[in-house]
Design an enzyme around this catalytic site. Sequence first.
Site, PDB file in Angstrom:
ATOM      1  N   PHE A 132       0.812  -1.206   0.000  1.00  0.00           N
ATOM      2  CA  PHE A 132       0.000   0.000   0.000  1.00  0.00           C
ATOM      3  C   PHE A 132       0.847   1.257   0.000  1.00  0.00           C
ATOM      4  CE2 PHE A 132      -2.829  -3.139   1.830  1.00  0.00           C
ATOM      5  CZ  PHE A 132      -4.099  -2.771   1.394  1.00  0.00           C
ATOM      6  N   ASP A 133       0.479   2.200  -0.860  1.00  0.00           N
ATOM      7  CA  ASP A 133       0.932   3.569  -0.650  1.00  0.00           C
ATOM      8  C   ASP A 133       0.278   4.060   0.642  1.00  0.00           C
ATOM      9  OD1 ASP A 133       2.097   6.153  -1.404  1.00  0.00           O
ATOM     10  OD2 ASP A 133       0.027   6.754  -1.754  1.00  0.00           O
ATOM     11  N   PHE A 134       0.811   5.115   1.234  1.00  0.00           N
ATOM     12  CA  PHE A 134       0.256   5.583   2.513  1.00  0.00           C
ATOM     13  C   PHE A 134      -0.635   6.814   2.338  1.00  0.00           C
ATOM     14  CE2 PHE A 134       0.488   7.573   6.785  1.00  0.00           C
ATOM     15  CZ  PHE A 134      -0.079   6.527   7.503  1.00  0.00           C
ATOM     16  N   ASP A 135      -0.038   7.947   1.984  1.00  0.00           N
ATOM     17  CA  ASP A 135      -0.817   9.181   1.854  1.00  0.00           C
ATOM     18  C   ASP A 135      -1.785   9.082   0.679  1.00  0.00           C
ATOM     19  OD1 ASP A 135       0.276  10.928   3.952  1.00  0.00           O
ATOM     20  OD2 ASP A 135       2.145  10.724   2.844  1.00  0.00           O
TER      21      ASP A 135
END
Length: 227
Positions: free
Chosen positions: A8-11
């Site tokens: 997953f990307d975060f932001d």
Amino acid sequence: MEYTAALFDFDGTIANSNELINKTHFTILEELFPGEYTMETVRQFNGPSLSEVYETLVPDRSVEVVAQYRKLNSELHDEMITVFEGVKESLTELKQHGVQLAVISTKRNDMIERGIKVLGLEDLFDLVIGSDSYTHFKPHPEPIYRALAELNAPHNQAIMIGDNAHDIESATNAGIPSVFVEWSQKTKEEIAPYHPTYTVKSMSELTGLIIGEPAEQSAVFEEAPKQ
């Protein structure tokens, strides 16, 4: 197909930090270029690394300006960051199904860990890959390769989830499927040229896709070319 590793990307994917990022960029840029940017136009800088953004805009002052950005962002962070709907529940379900979960972000590792704690997502991620963990930023495949190596995850059972073109391109460059999340600031039309493998409208839809029990899917983009 069931996937055993979800990256997953975060932001903008896990954390609803869009307004935080936009406000920080706008405040910094208003000082540098008064009247040239708006809260709408600065969203183009949500995704690329800070060094990429500010080395382009102010090459002679990029280190100084990135430090200013990080200071302001840190001051605003805890009050402005929230978790997207369904994230904690879906991550918990994926964890219960034995899916390995990792964050791959252009953020520094300490800020990702701080965000995870503020959002109450401790103990859900097996691995955090931030900018301290690699040399080349997304869309280079290195962050994905590093995550897969540290997780000891089969390459053909991994999937990348994100809200920006850099996430999709990094997955394509690494040769794994990608998912674009429709709660992104970016539109499907803006992302379409990058050919994400899937697009989903909700975390529950994403969970079904990953564990091989998909709910009714939204429109599926043409599968990204394998490299």
